[in-house]
Design a protein around this motif. Structure first.
Motif, PDB file in Angstrom:
ATOM      1  N   TRP A 153      15.278   2.624  -3.141  1.00 45.90           N
ATOM      2  CA  TRP A 153      13.865   2.918  -2.956  1.00 45.90           C
ATOM      3  C   TRP A 153      13.279   1.786  -2.123  1.00 45.90           C
ATOM      4  O   TRP A 153      13.322   0.615  -2.521  1.00 45.90           O
ATOM      5  N   GLY A 154      12.743   2.127  -0.969  1.00 45.44           N
ATOM      6  CA  GLY A 154      12.159   1.134  -0.091  1.00 45.44           C
ATOM      7  C   GLY A 154      10.662   1.333   0.067  1.00 45.44           C
ATOM      8  O   GLY A 154      10.153   2.456  -0.031  1.00 45.44           O
ATOM      9  N   ILE A 155       9.971   0.234   0.286  1.00 41.99           N
ATOM     10  CA  ILE A 155       8.527   0.269   0.541  1.00 41.99           C
ATOM     11  C   ILE A 155       8.320   0.053   2.037  1.00 41.99           C
ATOM     12  O   ILE A 155       8.779  -0.959   2.592  1.00 41.99           O
ATOM     13  N   TRP A 156       7.669   0.981   2.685  1.00 41.71           N
ATOM     14  CA  TRP A 156       7.403   0.814   4.118  1.00 41.71           C
ATOM     15  C   TRP A 156       6.481  -0.383   4.358  1.00 41.71           C
ATOM     16  O   TRP A 156       5.552  -0.627   3.578  1.00 41.71           O
ATOM     17  N   ALA A 157       6.717  -1.099   5.418  1.00 41.02           N
ATOM     18  CA  ALA A 157       5.869  -2.246   5.768  1.00 41.02           C
ATOM     19  C   ALA A 157       4.439  -1.819   6.056  1.00 41.02           C
ATOM     20  O   ALA A 157       3.509  -2.612   5.911  1.00 41.02           O
ATOM     21  N   PHE A 158       4.261  -0.545   6.448  1.00 38.46           N
ATOM     22  CA  PHE A 158       2.913  -0.063   6.757  1.00 38.46           C
ATOM     23  C   PHE A 158       2.188   0.475   5.511  1.00 38.46           C
ATOM     24  O   PHE A 158       1.061   0.962   5.606  1.00 38.46           O
ATOM     25  N   SER A 159       2.822   0.401   4.336  1.00 41.02           N
ATOM     26  CA  SER A 159       2.175   0.872   3.117  1.00 41.02           C
ATOM     27  C   SER A 159       0.841   0.163   2.905  1.00 41.02           C
ATOM     28  O   SER A 159       0.723  -1.053   3.122  1.00 41.02           O
ATOM     29  N   ARG A 160      -0.145   0.907   2.461  1.00 43.26           N
ATOM     30  CA  ARG A 160      -1.468   0.339   2.205  1.00 43.26           C
ATOM     31  C   ARG A 160      -1.647  -0.063   0.745  1.00 43.26           C
ATOM     32  O   ARG A 160      -2.722  -0.515   0.355  1.00 43.26           O
ATOM     33  N   ASN A 161      -0.630   0.128  -0.048  1.00 39.83           N
ATOM     34  CA  ASN A 161      -0.753  -0.197  -1.472  1.00 39.83           C
ATOM     35  C   ASN A 161       0.541  -0.814  -1.975  1.00 39.83           C
ATOM     36  O   ASN A 161       1.191  -0.305  -2.891  1.00 39.83           O
ATOM     37  N   LYS A 162       0.911  -1.924  -1.394  1.00 41.56           N
ATOM     38  CA  LYS A 162       2.190  -2.558  -1.733  1.00 41.56           C
ATOM     39  C   LYS A 162       2.247  -3.066  -3.173  1.00 41.56           C
ATOM     40  O   LYS A 162       3.300  -2.924  -3.823  1.00 41.56           O
ATOM     41  N   PRO A 163       1.182  -3.644  -3.724  1.00 39.01           N
ATOM     42  CA  PRO A 163       1.272  -4.060  -5.134  1.00 39.01           C
ATOM     43  C   PRO A 163       1.552  -2.893  -6.075  1.00 39.01           C
ATOM     44  O   PRO A 163       2.373  -3.005  -6.983  1.00 39.01           O
ATOM     45  N   ALA A 164       0.882  -1.765  -5.873  1.00 42.03           N
ATOM     46  CA  ALA A 164       1.136  -0.605  -6.718  1.00 42.03           C
ATOM     47  C   ALA A 164       2.549  -0.077  -6.502  1.00 42.03           C
ATOM     48  O   ALA A 164       3.229   0.333  -7.452  1.00 42.03           O
TER      49      ALA A 164
END
Length: 443
Positions: A321-332
């Motif tokens: 599971w990866g988080i995109w660098a452009f995510s606007r809600n990285k803490p969540a």
């Protein structure tokens, strides 16, 4: 940016019992919305387990979550990954198949802080997860339970005993450590010959899809045979590679004659049809046999790979599971990945998938689902490598991942075996492979 960073100190306030870490989300003013692209599981009901875990987390954290379960049929998930990376827009979290964290490293948010907590909580990950999910000191993604699998042997208890004189249940007893010192590549070859002679050949493919490549990779690694080493040097014309090819040619003579044309469905069908004594696969074929051929399922036993001169290696294909660098809600997003990786969440995913899904964490290899699965009772006990008696590997490692990915996807190893099997001189096969691999290193 300060408003979207989750510090290590705040992570370490989370305990193993409360790893959903609610204070981060609201404390970082990160409630709001989150969008997740999950892999659409082939096991009926498995998506629901993931959905329930996410909904429980979302209700507690007061985050509005949108979930999409995206099929791998027609590579729809891969096409979506490529489109979102190019557009720098889409889901916050995405399920990434085996090689994709490396392919999209520059587009992913580092998750060292998440991994620090999870390793403390769940134990370390296996070397293949580190190889694929990390670059230098940067974690690219979190290993996902959903979709991850070991492709070890699934043997017919009765046919292996009748034709090869091997008791796989005694060799890999349910509830106990392996008694498998004699389970070597030579023993494997003799068993393949005996079963072939008995009319029930091993169902190992020599094709160009994942199952064939994975088995070849594990056997090559058992000889210490690498086409490219860790430093990127081409090592095709080495003694271990020659030894691996010589062995594989002998083995291939005992496989079904159409093995070079097999795809990833072929070995499953081979086992379920009752025509073979062994395949290398996760529990999917056994699960289908439970439904369609109960008499076959009752005689199945999943166990470890044979050992070679350099050790015992089992093919492991992780999802991430990866988080995109452009995510606007990285803490969540990071908080949700913690919630998806707790003991209870992992146990639920494993149970609903019928034992197919496999966590990468050292402390989570003895969940009740595998011990209790039947028929026969204990059939899946050794599937997750609970006694860590074999090295979980991926074909083409330890080459640099960008090169290994090409060796893997081009099925270079199985192509080598088929060329040699069909009468090409060994040196000609090695020269062909060397040219191929040199092209990959330049690319």
């Amino acid at each position: 940016m300060a408003g979207t960073q989750l510090t290590r100190r705040r992570f370490m306030h989370a305990t193993a019992a409360a790893a959903v870490s609610a204070p981060f989300v609201r404390g970082a003013q990160a409630a709001g919305s989150l969008s997740v692209g999950f892999w659409d599981h082939w096991v009926p009901g498995a998506n629901k387990a993931t959905e329930e875990i996410v909904r429980a987390w979302a209700d507690k954290e007061k985050v509005a979550v949108k979930m999409d379960f995206i099929t791998s049929q027609g590579n729809k998930n891969l096409l979506t990954i490529a489109a979102e990376a190019q557009a720098k827009s889409g889901h916050d979290i995405f399920a990434l198949p085996t090689w994709y964290p490396q392919d999209y490293a520059e587009h992913l948010e580092p998750v060292n802080d998440v991994m620090d907590v999870l390793i403390q909580q769940n134990g370390d990950v296996n070397g293949t997860v580190s190889y694929l999910g990390r670059t230098k000191d940067r974690w690219l993604a979190v290993p996902a339970t959903v979709g991850s699998q070991i492709k070890g042997p699934c043997s017919r208890i009765d046919l292996m005993r009748q034709h090869a004189g091997i008791d796989v249940q005694a060799m890999y007893p349910a509830g106990g450590p392996p008694q498998a010192d004699a389970w070597t590549l030579e023993a494997f070859l003799k068993a393949a010959e005996a079963c072939h002679r008995g009319g029930v050949p091993f169902g190992i493919g020599l094709g160009q899809t994942s199952d064939s490549v994975d088995t070849a990779g594990a056997i090559f690694q058992s000889f210490g045979a690498a086409l490219v080493d860790q430093a990127g040097n081409v090592t095709v014309k080495s003694d271990p590679v020659r030894q691996a090819l010589e062995y594989y040619k002998k083995l291939a003579t005992f496989l079904p004659p159409d093995a070079p044309a097999w795809d990833d469905a072929s070995n499953n069908k081979w086992l379920v049809s009752g025509r073979g004594a062994l395949i290398c696969n996760p529990p999917s074929a056994w699960a289908v046999a439970k439904r369609d051929a109960p008499n076959v399922a009752q005689q199945c036993w999943l166990h470890g790979m044979p050992a070679g001169p350099r050790g015992r290696f089992a093919p492991f294909l992780p999802f991430f599971w990866g988080i995109w660098a452009f995510s606007r809600n990285k803490p969540a997003a990071k908080s949700l990945l913690l919630a998806l990786s707790t003991h209870d969440a992992v146990a639920k995913m494993v149970d609903v998938s019928g034992g197919y899904d496999l966590p990468a964490w050292a402390k989570l290899t003895t969940l009740p689902t595998w011990a209790e699965a039947e028929p026969p009772k204990g059939v899946l006990y050794h599937y997750p490598n609970p006694h860590h008696h074999q090295t979980l590997s991926i074909a083409a490692a330890p080459a640099p991942p960008a090169v290994a990915n090409q060796i893997y996807n081009q099925a270079t190893m199985t192509k080598m075996v088929v060329r040699y099997l069909q009468g090409e001189p060994l040196d000609a096969t090695l020269s062909w492979a060397e040219r191929e691999v040199e092209g990959f290193t330049r690319g």
